[in-house]
Design an enzyme around this catalytic site. Structure first.
Site, PDB file in Angstrom:
ATOM      1  N   GLN A  41     -22.963 -13.276 -21.794  1.00 16.80           N
ATOM      2  CA  GLN A  41     -23.743 -12.051 -21.990  1.00 16.80           C
ATOM      3  C   GLN A  41     -25.230 -12.219 -21.683  1.00 16.80           C
ATOM      4  OE1 GLN A  41     -21.645 -11.290 -26.002  1.00 16.80           O
ATOM      5  NE2 GLN A  41     -22.032  -9.244 -25.235  1.00 16.80           N
ATOM      6  N   ARG A  98     -27.322 -18.552 -33.303  1.00 17.51           N
ATOM      7  CA  ARG A  98     -25.926 -18.727 -32.918  1.00 17.51           C
ATOM      8  C   ARG A  98     -25.791 -18.381 -31.432  1.00 17.51           C
ATOM      9  NH1 ARG A  98     -21.053 -14.828 -33.417  1.00 17.51           N
ATOM     10  NH2 ARG A  98     -19.483 -16.242 -32.605  1.00 17.51           N
ATOM     11  N   HIS A 143     -16.642 -18.140 -26.438  1.00 17.99           N
ATOM     12  CA  HIS A 143     -16.974 -16.721 -26.591  1.00 17.99           C
ATOM     13  C   HIS A 143     -16.486 -16.010 -25.331  1.00 17.99           C
ATOM     14  CE1 HIS A 143     -19.727 -13.916 -29.037  1.00 17.99           C
ATOM     15  NE2 HIS A 143     -19.140 -13.133 -28.128  1.00 17.99           N
ATOM     16  N   ASN A 187     -14.731 -17.243 -31.024  1.00 22.73           N
ATOM     17  CA  ASN A 187     -15.322 -15.986 -31.468  1.00 22.73           C
ATOM     18  C   ASN A 187     -14.301 -14.865 -31.326  1.00 22.73           C
ATOM     19  OD1 ASN A 187     -17.675 -14.154 -32.100  1.00 22.73           O
ATOM     20  ND2 ASN A 187     -16.955 -13.262 -30.176  1.00 22.73           N
ATOM     21  N   GLU A 188     -13.954 -14.244 -32.446  1.00 23.70           N
ATOM     22  CA  GLU A 188     -13.139 -13.035 -32.450  1.00 23.70           C
ATOM     23  C   GLU A 188     -11.878 -13.134 -31.600  1.00 23.70           C
ATOM     24  OE1 GLU A 188     -15.411  -9.603 -31.427  1.00 23.70           O
ATOM     25  OE2 GLU A 188     -16.790  -9.825 -33.100  1.00 23.70           O
ATOM     26  N   ASN A 329     -17.373 -11.394 -38.325  1.00 21.12           N
ATOM     27  CA  ASN A 329     -18.119 -10.402 -37.539  1.00 21.12           C
ATOM     28  C   ASN A 329     -17.648  -9.016 -37.967  1.00 21.12           C
ATOM     29  OD1 ASN A 329     -19.127 -12.570 -36.145  1.00 21.12           O
ATOM     30  ND2 ASN A 329     -18.210 -12.037 -34.169  1.00 21.12           N
ATOM     31  N   TYR A 331     -18.627  -4.617 -37.621  1.00 17.31           N
ATOM     32  CA  TYR A 331     -19.480  -3.555 -37.065  1.00 17.31           C
ATOM     33  C   TYR A 331     -19.250  -2.186 -37.702  1.00 17.31           C
ATOM     34  CZ  TYR A 331     -21.150  -6.782 -33.560  1.00 17.31           C
ATOM     35  OH  TYR A 331     -21.751  -7.847 -32.961  1.00 17.31           O
ATOM     36  N   GLU A 395     -21.932 -12.031 -37.190  1.00 25.11           N
ATOM     37  CA  GLU A 395     -22.392 -10.915 -36.351  1.00 25.11           C
ATOM     38  C   GLU A 395     -22.340  -9.623 -37.151  1.00 25.11           C
ATOM     39  OE1 GLU A 395     -20.595 -10.057 -32.521  1.00 25.11           O
ATOM     40  OE2 GLU A 395     -20.483 -12.189 -32.061  1.00 25.11           O
ATOM     41  N   TRP A 438     -26.617  -9.192 -34.612  1.00 22.15           N
ATOM     42  CA  TRP A 438     -26.229  -9.133 -33.206  1.00 22.15           C
ATOM     43  C   TRP A 438     -26.988  -7.977 -32.575  1.00 22.15           C
ATOM     44  CZ3 TRP A 438     -23.500 -12.193 -29.944  1.00 22.15           C
ATOM     45  CH2 TRP A 438     -23.303 -11.670 -28.651  1.00 22.15           C
ATOM     46  N   GLU A 445     -23.023  -6.042 -22.197  1.00 22.20           N
ATOM     47  CA  GLU A 445     -22.119  -5.649 -23.269  1.00 22.20           C
ATOM     48  C   GLU A 445     -20.703  -5.418 -22.709  1.00 22.20           C
ATOM     49  OE1 GLU A 445     -22.097  -5.838 -26.502  1.00 22.20           O
ATOM     50  OE2 GLU A 445     -20.233  -4.712 -26.624  1.00 22.20           O
ATOM     51  N   TRP A 446     -20.135  -6.479 -22.170  1.00 23.58           N
ATOM     52  CA  TRP A 446     -18.745  -6.500 -21.700  1.00 23.58           C
ATOM     53  C   TRP A 446     -18.414  -5.277 -20.836  1.00 23.58           C
ATOM     54  CZ3 TRP A 446     -18.028 -11.359 -22.170  1.00 23.58           C
ATOM     55  CH2 TRP A 446     -18.493 -12.047 -23.279  1.00 23.58           C
TER      56      TRP A 446
HETATM   57  C1  BGC Z   1     -18.760  -9.688 -29.791  1.00 27.42           C
HETATM   58  C2  BGC Z   1     -20.012  -9.581 -28.978  1.00 27.42           C
HETATM   59  C3  BGC Z   1     -20.262  -8.129 -28.627  1.00 27.42           C
HETATM   60  C4  BGC Z   1     -20.454  -7.363 -29.901  1.00 27.42           C
HETATM   61  C5  BGC Z   1     -20.737  -5.889 -29.713  1.00 27.42           C
HETATM   62  C6  BGC Z   1     -18.573  -8.606 -30.797  1.00 27.42           C
HETATM   63  O1  BGC Z   1     -17.280  -8.119 -30.689  1.00 27.42           O
HETATM   64  O2  BGC Z   1     -18.633 -10.963 -30.352  1.00 27.42           O
HETATM   65  O3  BGC Z   1     -19.873 -10.382 -27.856  1.00 27.42           O
HETATM   66  O4  BGC Z   1     -21.332  -7.965 -27.769  1.00 27.42           O
HETATM   67  O5  BGC Z   1     -19.305  -7.465 -30.685  1.00 27.42           O
HETATM   68  O6  BGC Z   1     -19.691  -5.256 -29.084  1.00 27.42           O
END
Ligand code: BGC
Length: 514
Positions: A41, A98, A143, A187-188, A329, A331, A395, A438, A445-446
């Protein structure tokens, strides 16, 4: 942060989010603050200095896979700008950073017999310069940027990946473990498996939502466990660090307090977090409800055996307990209710037998809805389900689609989410030991490319120098870290000149003792 602003933002949250009272208090003295990024990223330099190709290079180079056909070819150019990133970390005053290793930069073919010296030099320099600035490196081995050669040999469907990953992990421990005391294997796994091999909108772009995802997860869990055992047996005695895995989940709130919705919420949690957490942190093996549901549906769909593979008793025992901490992590949150259907095509989403929705009062951006109490509920769920583990939040963050520096929505997100972490610690007794914002930078962003931004620092992707500029949220995090939380406004004024005893804490964390 000015008192008036705090009061204003908090009251907005009370009205909009239904959050309860703001808690003025500080975090435990040894609580650690950090921020995070990942190699693909931010680094760029995708084909420079001997780096091998990885699946995200391949995927993003294929037209139509990423928004605007953006790629990580240059990204934030942190391969060249790492010193500036370290300066930003220093300005934030965080305890740790990290970041992840690009496997193909270190091992272009993915195998340990052909290391790339320039890659080794890059990470040595990064680690050394972080330590010089008193910033602790927390290093993720994977990752999501699998070397392409390994994908061509079957990727995570190939059982040999267990040993290949283990060798890569040993290679990293040998090279960097004298200085790196905090390791994260994966990661995830949920996201890179379900999005990358189930839905197909992440690399490598496979669409097998009911089969490959389960076999790939099986391999990843075994690979994680082998790396943990290698560290534990070969490196821990001399390096004395910590190694774990980072799992992710939304909080799944029952839509109503009916027994069906409460059960659906629990089932949803087991299918997302429990899938990986139960084998490692729980009772061992996959959660009972996953085994039951997937076996039942597989039979109805005409399979001779369950699409969910089984661990042998020996494998189950080898995986159990292989994380020194609970890496989390998080969100967003979803409302959940039960359903009971069998889709003709096997699918993870159908296997769960839940319907998710969002409350219409929730505000958000794309997949992130601002539901701060969701994090508190999640921390409590983890605490109750896995016997009060030590949780490291690795995160948490908020996105937007614009390049504004005045990101008050992100400040509000951070303020309200960290306050709920504080409540989980102080009011509920959860053992949470770190918080990671994060992300340090706006970055690739993927599948969203550069459209969706999570950074504390704005990056101008039009400018070849990729200049970084702090947003309002960077100042908020800086103050939060300096205060170690939210001291009572009056107390804060009286103690302005008091120096926090952080040195002892840092020394403890750096040496790896928890
Ligand atoms: C990931 C990050 C990603 C972030 C926001 C997480 O799922 O580890 O790489 O940028 O969320 O989408």
């Amino acid at each position: 942060m000015h008192l008036f602003n705090i009061i204003l933002s908090v009251s907005v949250f009370i009205v909009v989010q239904g959050d309860d009272d703001f808690l003025y208090d500080t975090f435990p003295e040894d609580f650690l603050w950090g921020t995070a990024t990942s190699s693909y990223q931010i680094e760029g330099a995708w084909n420079v200095d001997g780096k091998g190709e990885n699946i995200w290079d391949t995927f993003s180079h294929e037209s139509g896979k990423v928004a605007n056909n953006d790629t990580g070819d240059i990204a934030c150019d942190s391969y060249n700008n790492y010193a500036e990133d370290i300066q930003l970390l220093k300005d934030l005053g965080v305890d740790f950073y990290r970041f992840s290793l690009s496997w193909a930069r270190l091992l272009p073919t993915g195998r340990v017999d052909q290391p790339n010296q320039a890659g080794i030099d890059y990470y040595n320099t990064l680690i050394n310069e972080l330590l010089e600035e008193d910033i602790i490196p927390m290093v993720t081995l994977y990752h999501w940027d699998l070397p392409k050669d390994l994908y061509d040999q079957g990727g995570w469907e190939n059982e040999e990946m267990v040993q290949i990953f283990n060798e890569y992990a040993i290679f990293a421990f040998e090279l960097f473990g004298d200085r790196v005391k905090w390791w994260i294997t994966f990661n995830e796994p949920y996201v890179f498996i379900v999005y990358g091999m189930g839905e197909g909108y992440h690399a490598p772009g496979l669409e097998s939502p009911g089969e490959i995802i389960y076999t790939a997860a099986h391999t990843v869990l075994k690979a994680h466990a082998e790396a943990w055992h290698s560290y534990d047996e070969l490196f821990r005695p001399t390096q004395n660090g910590n190694i774990g895995i980072t799992l992710d989940t939304d909080w799944k709130e029952p839509l109503t307090d009916s027994p069906e919705d409460i059960e659906a919420s629990e089932r949803g949690m087991q299918f997302s977090l429990g899938w990986f957490a139960n084998p490692i942190h729980g009772s061992g093996g996959y959660p009972a409800v996953m085994k039951e549901k997937i076996a039942e549906k597989s039979a109805q769909q005409g399979y001779e055996q369950s699409r969910l593979p089984e661990f042998t008793a020996e494998e189950e025992a080898r995986i159990l307990g292989t994380s020194d901490f609970f890496g989390l992590n998080h969100y967003s949150t979803a409302m959940v209710q039960g359903e009971n259907t069998v889709a003709p095509e096997p699918s993870y989403l159908d296997d769960r037998d839940i319907i998710t929705s969002v409350n219409e009062t929730w505000i958000g951006c794309d997949f992130v809805y601002v539901v701060p109490w969701g994090l508190r509920n999640l921390l409590n769920w983890i605490t109750n389900t896995y016997d009060r583990p030590n949780i490291y939040i690795t995160e948490n963050g908020m996105c937007d689609y614009n390049a504004t520096l005045n990101d008050e929505h992100r400040v509000n997100y951070y303020r309200s989410y960290t306050n709920n972490v504080l409540k989980a610690i102080k009011l509920d007794g959860c053992d949470v030991r770190s918080y990671t914002a994060w992300s340090l930078l706006d970055n690739f962003e993927w599948a969203y490319g550069y459209d969706l931004r999570f950074g504390l620092h704005h990056v101008d992707f039009e400018d070849p120098a990729r200049p970084r500029t702090p947003k309002a949220s960077a100042e908020f995090i800086r103050q939060l870290v300096a205060d170690n939380g939210f001291p009572e406004p009056e107390v804060k004024t009286q103690n302005l000149n008091q120096v926090k005893p952080k040195e002892f804490v840092r020394a403890k964390f750096r040496s790896g003792t928890q």
